[in-house]
Design a protein around this motif. Sequence first.
Motif, short mmCIF file in Angstrom:
data_model
loop_
_atom_site.label_atom_id
_atom_site.label_comp_id
_atom_site.label_asym_id
_atom_site.label_seq_id
_atom_site.Cartn_x
_atom_site.Cartn_y
_atom_site.Cartn_z
N PRO A 14 -61.31 -2.61 20.61
CA PRO A 14 -62.12 -1.68 20.04
C PRO A 14 -62.76 -0.95 21.45
N THR A 15 -62.72 -1.53 22.62
CA THR A 15 -63.20 -0.97 23.85
C THR A 15 -62.35 -1.05 24.84
N TYR A 16 -62.41 -0.43 25.97
CA TYR A 16 -61.38 -0.42 27.18
C TYR A 16 -61.63 -1.84 27.69
N ALA A 17 -62.83 -2.49 27.75
CA ALA A 17 -62.79 -3.75 28.17
C ALA A 17 -62.11 -5.10 27.47
N TRP A 18 -62.29 -4.79 26.09
CA TRP A 18 -61.18 -5.77 25.34
C TRP A 18 -59.71 -5.42 25.67
N PHE A 19 -59.48 -3.89 25.82
CA PHE A 19 -58.10 -3.67 26.03
C PHE A 19 -57.53 -4.37 27.40
N LEU A 20 -58.30 -4.40 28.37
CA LEU A 20 -58.03 -4.90 29.96
C LEU A 20 -57.95 -6.48 29.78
N VAL A 21 -58.94 -6.93 28.89
CA VAL A 21 -58.80 -8.43 28.81
C VAL A 21 -57.49 -9.09 28.19
N ALA A 22 -57.04 -8.21 26.97
CA ALA A 22 -55.85 -8.52 26.44
C ALA A 22 -54.75 -8.51 27.12
N TRP A 23 -54.77 -7.29 28.15
CA TRP A 23 -53.53 -7.30 29.22
C TRP A 23 -53.73 -8.44 30.04
N LEU A 24 -54.67 -9.01 30.36
CA LEU A 24 -54.69 -10.07 31.33
C LEU A 24 -54.22 -11.42 30.74
N VAL A 25 -54.33 -11.54 29.28
CA VAL A 25 -53.84 -12.64 28.59
C VAL A 25 -52.14 -12.28 28.48
N ALA A 26 -52.13 -10.99 28.35
CA ALA A 26 -50.57 -10.74 28.24
C ALA A 26 -49.92 -11.21 29.64
N GLY A 27 -50.41 -10.98 30.87
CA GLY A 27 -50.12 -11.50 32.06
C GLY A 27 -49.73 -12.83 32.11
N VAL A 28 -50.39 -13.76 31.71
CA VAL A 28 -50.05 -15.04 31.38
C VAL A 28 -49.06 -15.38 30.82
N ALA A 29 -48.91 -14.77 29.51
CA ALA A 29 -47.54 -14.79 28.85
C ALA A 29 -46.41 -14.28 29.53
N TRP A 80 -59.48 7.16 26.88
CA TRP A 80 -59.32 6.64 28.31
C TRP A 80 -58.32 7.28 29.16
N SER A 81 -58.72 7.37 30.49
CA SER A 81 -57.92 8.09 31.29
C SER A 81 -56.60 7.49 31.47
N ALA A 82 -55.68 8.10 31.85
CA ALA A 82 -54.03 7.43 32.16
C ALA A 82 -54.14 6.52 33.27
N PRO A 83 -54.99 6.97 34.29
CA PRO A 83 -55.14 6.06 35.40
C PRO A 83 -55.68 4.49 34.97
N ALA A 84 -56.92 4.92 33.82
CA ALA A 84 -57.45 3.43 33.50
C ALA A 84 -56.50 2.42 32.72
N VAL A 85 -55.90 3.07 31.89
CA VAL A 85 -55.09 2.56 31.05
C VAL A 85 -53.79 1.92 31.77
N THR A 86 -53.28 2.43 32.45
CA THR A 86 -52.12 2.15 33.44
C THR A 86 -52.93 1.08 34.60
N ALA A 87 -53.88 1.00 34.88
CA ALA A 87 -54.40 0.03 35.64
C ALA A 87 -54.90 -1.31 34.88
N ALA A 88 -54.86 -1.28 33.70
CA ALA A 88 -55.03 -2.57 32.83
C ALA A 88 -53.72 -3.11 32.67
N PHE A 89 -52.70 -2.23 32.57
CA PHE A 89 -51.41 -2.74 32.47
C PHE A 89 -51.00 -3.58 33.96
N SER A 90 -51.07 -3.02 34.85
CA SER A 90 -51.08 -3.26 36.30
C SER A 90 -51.79 -4.81 36.60
N ALA A 91 -52.96 -4.75 35.92
CA ALA A 91 -53.88 -5.87 36.33
C ALA A 91 -52.97 -7.10 35.56
N GLY A 92 -52.52 -6.69 34.34
CA GLY A 92 -51.61 -7.93 33.58
C GLY A 92 -50.43 -8.30 34.48
#
Length: 396
Positions: free
Chosen positions: A103-118, A49-61
Amino acid sequence: MDRRQTVAASVARPRRALVALCTTQITSWGVLYYAFPVALASITEDTGWSAPAVTAAFSAGLIVSALAGIPIGHWLDHSGPRRVMTSGSLLAVPATVGIALAPTYAWFLVAWLVAGVAMAAVFYQAAFAALTRWYGDRRVQAITAVTLVAGLASTVFAPLTHALLEHLTWRTTYLALAAVVTVPLHALALTPPWTPAGERPARHRGRRLPAEARTPGFVLLSAALTLTAFGMYAASLTLIPLLTARGLSAGLAATTLGLLGAGQLLGRLGYAPLTARTTPTGRTVAIVAASAGSVALLAALTGPPALLVAAAIATGAIRGAGTLLQATVVADRWGTARYGTLAGWFSAPITAAAALAPWGGTALAELTGSHPAMFWWLTALVGVAVALAAMSGRHR
């Protein structure tokens, strides 16, 4: 239990809670925030996955944490920090495991969204709400203590994460970090008495936005600190390319960024004396104006290196004072009874701005053609914040 024992117990409970919050803030920030930039390269190398995409998941959280802070603030007022922070700690565990096993970027993104609530339930907002209510007039000292200790989160967890990555994969590293739980401390130490916030007046019931949050003073002040947060975070996170463009080596630039972080401790130590000598409006305008001045100084200076390093440390000190300003200004102006609810609305755009600052600063540098030019634009942005902060004082 006689009266003296009762008084002693009531004092000991907030102190025990303060010590617990110091510990859990280091851990929560370390696992959910500071481990990520260290692990970023390993994540991109392993997954493709690209660094911008991975960072975007973190920022979304982080953006989710800003939005979730609004209902969580209301929950804090009515249920107290023990339930909220314990629940957040429990949620953080599967969220971190989900990040590790995605296992996929979509799951990675969802996990960070849940982490954002935490994050919204265990980061500063919840801790500040607890200390504001428990410590009353002594809240500045208690909040300062927590932020001073929590400032060591990067000092502890950045090298710890790096050491784990030298022997483990990034996925196993995150699984190991998920085991560093704060549930027992939140559940067992956050036990001082908590009186639920009273109901809103009848004419305001049913409205989602509190009456205070609709006033010009509230809106102007939140907007001022939102612009300041964006400017200061964007400046801090793009400091290395600015300094290398000024002729500093990459190593010295990285060291300077670390010193900027250390400078925050100086600003936090100086905030309590500042409150004793200024009004809420006066210190707000002073800190926001100093923020604009520090960014302008970094834009204007071309050397020598020692002066650039000193300017970076000063910027960190002002940013550290700004953290405590955000933590205390709601209670200073609108009281402590509904701090959690009001702070949730007040801080949501500020947190979102901080989340967008890494992308925004980089995009602005590309748009303007250079990092010095970008810093001048950030100066102008924070300059607008100075005017908004001054105007907010007229609408108290």
